[in-house]
Design a protein around this motif. Structure first.
Motif, PDB file in Angstrom:
ATOM      1  N   LEU A  95       0.772  -1.226  -0.076  1.00  0.00           N
ATOM      2  CA  LEU A  95       0.112   0.113   0.081  1.00  0.00           C
ATOM      3  C   LEU A  95       0.999   1.220  -0.148  1.00  0.00           C
ATOM      4  O   LEU A  95       1.699   1.223   0.810  1.00  0.00           O
ATOM      5  N   GLY A  96       0.701   1.994  -0.833  1.00  0.00           N
ATOM      6  CA  GLY A  96       1.207   3.402  -0.877  1.00  0.00           C
ATOM      7  C   GLY A  96       2.502   3.076  -1.759  1.00  0.00           C
ATOM      8  O   GLY A  96       3.058   4.266  -1.746  1.00  0.00           O
ATOM      9  N   HIS A  97       2.744   2.125  -2.495  1.00  0.00           N
ATOM     10  CA  HIS A  97       3.729   2.059  -3.465  1.00  0.00           C
ATOM     11  C   HIS A  97       3.167   1.526  -4.938  1.00  0.00           C
ATOM     12  O   HIS A  97       2.175   0.919  -4.972  1.00  0.00           O
ATOM     13  N   GLY A  98       4.229   1.920  -6.023  1.00  0.00           N
ATOM     14  CA  GLY A  98       3.620   1.316  -7.299  1.00  0.00           C
ATOM     15  C   GLY A  98       2.347   1.749  -7.517  1.00  0.00           C
ATOM     16  O   GLY A  98       2.059   2.852  -7.532  1.00  0.00           O
ATOM     17  N   ARG A  99       1.714   0.452  -7.965  1.00  0.00           N
ATOM     18  CA  ARG A  99       0.336   0.407  -8.669  1.00  0.00           C
ATOM     19  C   ARG A  99      -0.708   0.413  -7.493  1.00  0.00           C
ATOM     20  O   ARG A  99      -2.029   0.051  -7.931  1.00  0.00           O
ATOM     21  N   SER A 100      -0.450   0.163  -6.229  1.00  0.00           N
ATOM     22  CA  SER A 100      -1.276  -0.107  -5.341  1.00  0.00           C
ATOM     23  C   SER A 100      -2.200   1.005  -4.590  1.00  0.00           C
ATOM     24  O   SER A 100      -1.455   2.395  -4.895  1.00  0.00           O
ATOM     25  N   ASP A 101      -2.950   1.175  -4.128  1.00  0.00           N
ATOM     26  CA  ASP A 101      -3.791   2.382  -3.597  1.00  0.00           C
ATOM     27  C   ASP A 101      -3.104   2.757  -2.217  1.00  0.00           C
ATOM     28  O   ASP A 101      -2.112   2.101  -1.998  1.00  0.00           O
ATOM     29  N   GLY A 102      -3.161   4.200  -2.024  1.00  0.00           N
ATOM     30  CA  GLY A 102      -2.558   4.743  -0.984  1.00  0.00           C
ATOM     31  C   GLY A 102      -1.706   5.711  -1.179  1.00  0.00           C
ATOM     32  O   GLY A 102      -1.095   6.104  -2.101  1.00  0.00           O
ATOM     33  N   LEU A 103      -1.598   6.822  -0.084  1.00  0.00           N
ATOM     34  CA  LEU A 103      -0.683   7.915  -0.421  1.00  0.00           C
ATOM     35  C   LEU A 103       0.750   7.525  -0.524  1.00  0.00           C
ATOM     36  O   LEU A 103       1.130   6.534   0.074  1.00  0.00           O
ATOM     37  N   ARG A 104       1.522   7.956  -1.482  1.00  0.00           N
ATOM     38  CA  ARG A 104       2.685   7.153  -2.081  1.00  0.00           C
ATOM     39  C   ARG A 104       3.684   7.570  -0.682  1.00  0.00           C
ATOM     40  O   ARG A 104       3.921   8.413  -0.063  1.00  0.00           O
ATOM     41  N   CYS A 105       4.320   6.416  -0.514  1.00  0.00           N
ATOM     42  CA  CYS A 105       5.232   5.981   0.492  1.00  0.00           C
ATOM     43  C   CYS A 105       4.794   6.456   1.714  1.00  0.00           C
ATOM     44  O   CYS A 105       5.778   6.990   2.803  1.00  0.00           O
ATOM     45  N   TYR A 106       3.455   6.656   2.237  1.00  0.00           N
ATOM     46  CA  TYR A 106       3.126   6.873   3.711  1.00  0.00           C
ATOM     47  C   TYR A 106       2.997   5.592   4.333  1.00  0.00           C
ATOM     48  O   TYR A 106       2.141   4.743   4.153  1.00  0.00           O
TER      49      TYR A 106
END
Length: 324
Positions: A95-106
């Motif tokens: 989550l938060g990485h690549g093509r998954s959901d979530g705030l980037r790198c949080y």
């Protein structure tokens, strides 16, 4: 053609291997690749599978990438190599990485992030093709910390073994977040938790020894290049301490590998795990002079040494622990 003295910028290839169609590339590597999204209560995960093209599957491996990375680009070279050894490999963007959901790198709640990937891994591991085969968790760098959390969250005997590459269990002194800075941001009652304002310490340059591979890794269009978020550094510090406090609860067979010149994660991470884990079957390999990224970032001859050791270890555990 450029005119009037203008230089037309070349469009970068869509993949690190160039313009070859994906299916053709994977076939040339001896694997079958598939991509899909896995729905979870915490958001969608982008997932990939790598299956051997023309050999029987003898086990399954579930891989987690490091901070700011994803399961594509160069990380998938690890997935491909394991698959060519006869393993079904499954990987998910955190989550938060690549093509998954979530705030980037949080990474404000790594327990939840690990649990979300574990939902996918457990789903596959318990499916008919793989439920009776040996199964291994693999984690690289910060992904090793997430992998260890998955292990702690799993039911006993779900995993045959664990493989860690340059695991982040101990933060090097020069990488530790400032307690004063975290305290000051903490006074904002969580408002600053997602702020991307922590020092980044130029981690990529400390991770890659081969300059040509550094160029390739830096060109990953999905790599996170912003500063670390406040909550991410706070949570990584907490999780590292939690894992250190629970090394004795590790009972599964494991292999941990580290370069002695790793400038991103401490070789002490592997050493303390090896010393304190309760596992009866535990192995550690330290590679003199190697950097953090042992497979994607080292010269080929060095990376092949690491891969050879990993293959020897996992093949032996399949023979040793497969169901009778």
């Amino acid at each position: 053609m450029a005119t009037n003295g203008e230089v037309k910028a070349e469009k970068p290839p869509p993949n690190f291997w160039g313009d070859m169609p994906e299916e053709e590339y994977y076939s040339s590597q001896g694997v079958i690749n598939s991509k899909s999204y896995f729905e979870t209560p915490n958001g969608r995960l982008f997932t990939q599978s790598f299956l051997p093209l023309d050999q029987k599957v003898k086990g399954s491996v579930y891989m987690t990438h490091g901070y700011g990375s994803d399961t594509g680009w160069l990380f998938q070279k690890i997935c491909i190599r394991y698959s060519t050894w006869g393993y079904a490999v499954f990987a998910a963007d955190l989550l938060g990485h690549g093509r998954s959901d979530g705030l980037r790198c949080y990474m404000g709640d790594m327990e939840k992030i690990a649990a979300t990937s574990l939902l996918f891994f457990r789903h596959v591991r318990k499916s008919d093709p793989y439920k009776d085969l040996p199964a291994f968790l693999f984690g690289e760098s910060m992904g090793a910390a997430a992998t260890m959390l998955m292990y702690f969250q799993s039911e006993p005997d779900l995993w045959t073994g664990l493989i860690f590459s340059a695991p982040l269990f101990v933060i090097p002194e020069n990488m530790k977040p400032s307690k004063v800075r975290l305290f000051m941001y903490g006074l904002l009652f969580g408002f600053a938790d997602t702020w991307a304002c922590m020092p980044d310490n130029k981690m990529v340059g400390k991770a890659i020894r081969d300059p040509e591979k550094l160029k390739i890794i830096a060109s990953n269009p999905r790599r996170y290049t912003g500063k670390p978020r406040v909550g991410t550094m706070r949570e990584i510090a907490r999780v590292c301490q939690y894992i250190q406090d629970n090394f004795a609860n590790v009972t599964a067979p494991f292999l941990t590998v580290h370069g002695t010149s790793d400038g991103v994660t401490c070789p002490t991470s592997s050493q303390l795990l090896y010393e304190r884990a309760s596992s009866q079957d535990k192995s550690m390999k330290l590679y003199e002079g190697m950097y953090h990224s042992l497979i994607q970032g080292e010269p080929n001859e060095s990376a092949d040494i690491v891969l050879s050791d990993m293959r020897e270890w996992i093949d032996e555990r399949v023979k040793r622990y497969r169901p009778k």
